[in-house]
Design an enzyme around this catalytic site. Structure first.
Site, PDB file in Angstrom:
ATOM      1  N   ASN A 140       0.828  -1.219   0.000  1.00  0.00           N
ATOM      2  CA  ASN A 140       0.000   0.000   0.000  1.00  0.00           C
ATOM      3  C   ASN A 140       0.859   1.265   0.000  1.00  0.00           C
ATOM      4  O   ASN A 140       2.072   1.212  -0.141  1.00  0.00           O
ATOM      5  CB  ASN A 140      -0.978  -0.019   1.189  1.00  0.00           C
ATOM      6  CG  ASN A 140      -0.281   0.121   2.536  1.00  0.00           C
ATOM      7  OD1 ASN A 140       0.935   0.281   2.616  1.00  0.00           O
ATOM      8  ND2 ASN A 140      -1.049   0.060   3.604  1.00  0.00           N
ATOM      9  N   VAL A 275      -5.582 -21.853   1.299  1.00  0.00           N
ATOM     10  CA  VAL A 275      -6.627 -22.507   2.097  1.00  0.00           C
ATOM     11  C   VAL A 275      -7.850 -22.759   1.220  1.00  0.00           C
ATOM     12  O   VAL A 275      -8.455 -21.821   0.687  1.00  0.00           O
ATOM     13  CB  VAL A 275      -7.000 -21.649   3.319  1.00  0.00           C
ATOM     14  CG1 VAL A 275      -8.211 -22.234   4.042  1.00  0.00           C
ATOM     15  CG2 VAL A 275      -5.810 -21.553   4.279  1.00  0.00           C
ATOM     16  N   HIS A 551      -9.557   0.299  -0.447  1.00  0.00           N
ATOM     17  CA  HIS A 551      -9.975   0.175   0.946  1.00  0.00           C
ATOM     18  C   HIS A 551     -11.271  -0.628   1.109  1.00  0.00           C
ATOM     19  O   HIS A 551     -12.155  -0.212   1.843  1.00  0.00           O
ATOM     20  CB  HIS A 551     -10.187   1.563   1.564  1.00  0.00           C
ATOM     21  CG  HIS A 551      -8.971   2.414   1.631  1.00  0.00           C
ATOM     22  ND1 HIS A 551      -9.030   3.787   1.775  1.00  0.00           N
ATOM     23  CD2 HIS A 551      -7.649   2.105   1.575  1.00  0.00           C
ATOM     24  CE1 HIS A 551      -7.795   4.276   1.798  1.00  0.00           C
ATOM     25  NE2 HIS A 551      -6.948   3.284   1.678  1.00  0.00           N
TER      26      HIS A 551
END
Length: 625
Positions: A140, A275, A551
């Site tokens: 970021n 995962v 965001h």
């Protein structure tokens, strides 16, 4: 003409030749030192079926911090990350944008929306999310902002729920190690900050100090108050920004929390491990582990004695929940996924949306040539100073204002880019970072031809619009459908256009008039017939050069257990199942007015204490080495 009339060996002899050769050798070796002591990878160092007290999915801003906190005592923690170590471009502040369209970020795009992104490539919004240790906090723009009390009022629903402002402020300060002398030497400012935490926060610098001074004066002439600290009680005004850059390097929760904890025997980190789903005990509906895919295709399962904790972020957390049977009943049944808990997972999606407003100015600045950047590279390699230690094109101030006077929270945030004349990468920045069509980006490059260029990025602080995320199928590796729904609520466009009109008045201030400031029209089909700078023109621009602020939040909303919009309760436990918690930006009921990384750190600190309280874990900061 020959550069070297004699062989190179001749020039390498003698004191001068030796000195210059040593410098070249040092520069070549120095780049190898631009790394960090990343934790060992246990992806092929564990055995399928191994058990841990806690399994944390995602080593992003929340996951890295949480892994550090939960392993402070003797609890065994497994942290699973889909990516690997951050590259050099993540460490060197000026190159953070170069990490986006690489293997170090999930390459997510929104679905086509008729209300926005008409000028974007394929008319969709590009949403990169970090796929490295530290997550999006490793790619970021470094800013560390927490917002103010009013931003978090909707989070605090009941007495003693742990989300009141005094409590949250304590957790913001717990992580923070403020080192900016301007803050530390002012008792009134210092009391608002933590100084004993692990996450170093410093003032962000900018090469063109004169430009910052002029821009600040212009905002003051516009009527904004100068704030010594944008992390104080209010953000309404203009001030210097602070963030995670220290001694020329990025600070992330991976560097600040995970790396120092990596030698603990009770903490294991699996990298390049994806995962697939959460495993449940069918009788008790308790999360008992996770099924994962390793880098070379091996499928393994790891078990949690106490909890599985999802810190995979606003896009990946709802994806994992839904593929595991937790989500909207109708949607899961369509995908032939067995429903374990019927919850509004993937709903309540929010993001800050912005547009770039090009303004040309003339201060007499000249083009930066190749020599400037070669010197900057050498300067960074030698002592980690110079232009590459900053977001080079970003003046280190932000401004916040509201449409109506007297409001306690801002309607828009304004950040900026500044380019000297004929900057070579304006076009590529426009196409690669902002993801706009060539026809738009050529105009930005033309604006910069022989003139300095400001880009005023005006972003909506607290949108009413809500998007959502859905699965495409039941393949856990398939990217989900992301519906941003920017400006889907008419109140957002009304506020946004009025705010833009107010911001653009800055070109009429004495300071910018003296710089010959001029707002430039962006030509685009559908907008060209509209009166320039009219409300209709700015609305058309908002729907054309739509640009997200990276965001996204809210897709596993925190709320009261009986609230049909809630996914997790006030202690971040997933409703309807046991042994499963969410700790990341997806739990935010509403988006704060400011950048979200600091708030995610606060959530992780808050969650760590919830978990320790629930399992009566005593805090022990002495590492077991």
């Amino acid at each position: 003409m020959k550069c070297f009339p004699h062989g190179c060996l001749t020039y390498g002899q003698g004191p001068a030749g030796t000195a210059f050769s040593s410098l070249v050798t040092h520069l070549l070796a120095a780049q190898c030192l631009i790394t960090e002591p990343w934790p060992k990878d246990y992806s092929y160092g564990l055995t399928s079926g191994d058990r841990f007290d806690f399994i944390i999915v995602g080593s992003g801003t929340a996951g890295s911090l949480l892994a550090s906190r939960l392993s402070e005592d003797n609890s065994t923690v497994l942290l699973i990350e889909a990516g690997g170590d951050p590259p050099m471009e993540s460490i060197v502040p000026n190159f953070s944008g170069a990490t986006h369209k690489t293997r170090n970020a999930f390459q997510y795009y929104t679905e086509v929306d008729e209300n926005s992104n008409k000028g974007s490539i394929s008319e969709i919004s590009y949403w990169p999310r970090g796929r490295v240790l530290g997550g999006t906090g490793s790619i970021n723009g470094h800013l560390h902002m927490r917002g103010s009390e009013g931003d978090y009022a909707p989070w605090h629903l009941e007495e003693n729920d742990g989300w009141d402002w005094p409590t949250l402020k304590k957790y913001f300060m717990k992580s923070e190690k403020m080192v900016d002398p301007l803050i530390l030497n002012n008792p009134e400012l210092r009391k608002e900050h933590g100084t004993e935490g692990q996450f170093v926060v410093d003032q962000l610098n900018f090469t063109h100090g004169d430009i910052v001074e002029k821009l600040t004066n212009a905002y003051k002439e516009l009527g904004l108050t100068y704030l010594d600290d944008l992390n104080g009680p209010t953000q309404m005004g203009v001030g210097k920004i602070r963030g995670g850059i220290h001694k020329g390097r990025r600070v992330s929760t991976a560097t600040a929390f995970l790396n120092p904890a990596s030698e603990r025997k009770n903490l294991k980190v699996m990298k390049h491990t994806f995962v697939n789903q959460i495993e449940f005990d069918e009788k008790t509906n308790k999360a008992i582990g996770v099924k994962v895919s390793l880098l070379y295709g091996d499928i393994e399962t790891y078990y949690a004695n106490k909890e599985v904790i999802l810190s995979a972020g606003t896009i990946n957390t709802p994806k994992i929940l839904m593929v595991s049977g937790i989500g909207p009943k109708k949607h899961l049944k369509e995908l032939k996924i067995k429903v374990k808990s019927n919850l509004p997972v993937g709903q309540n999606l929010q993001d800050h949306v912005r547009i770039p407003i090009p303004v040309t100015v003339d201060t007499g600045a000249t083009q930066r040539d190749e020599h400037f950047w070669l010197k900057a590279a050498a300067q960074y390699l030698l002592d980690q100073t110079g232009p590459h230690t900053t977001n080079y094109d970003q003046p280190n101030i932000n401004a916040f204002l509201s449409v109506e006077d007297g409001k306690s929270l801002p309607d828009v945030q304004i950040d900026h880019n500044y380019f000297v004349p004929n900057t070579s990468y304006v076009f590529s920045m426009c196409t690669n970072t902002m993801s706009f069509k060539d026809s738009i980006c050529k105009q930005f490059a033309d604006f910069n031809k022989d003139k300095e260029l400001f880009i005023f990025f005006v972003s909506l602080c607290r949108p009413h619009s809500r998007g959502n995320i859905l699965m495409r199928g039941n393949n856990p590796m398939e990217h989900p459908k992301i519906f941003s729904k920017y400006f889907n609520d008419t109140r957002d466009m009304d506020t946004f256009v009025k705010a833009i009109k107010k911001v653009t008045e800055i070109v009429n201030t004495p300071t910018l008039k003296a710089m010959n400031a001029e707002i430039k029209r962006i030509n685009f089909e559908g907008c060209d017939d509209l009166e320039f700078e009219s409300e209709a023109y700015w609305e058309c621009m908002a729907r054309t050069v739509t640009y997200n602020v990276y965001h996204p939040v809210g897709t596993a909303k925190m709320g009261k257990e009986k609230d049909p919009e809630s996914v997790v309760d006030s202690r971040l436990r997933v409703i309807g199942v046991k042994g499963l918690r969410v700790v990341d930006a997806s739990i935010m009921p509403t988006i704060p007015s400011v950048n979200t990384n600091a708030a995610v750190m606060m959530i992780a600190e808050r969650a760590a204490d919830f978990i320790k309280e629930d399992y009566k874990i005593k805090e022990n900061k002495k590492d077991e080495l």
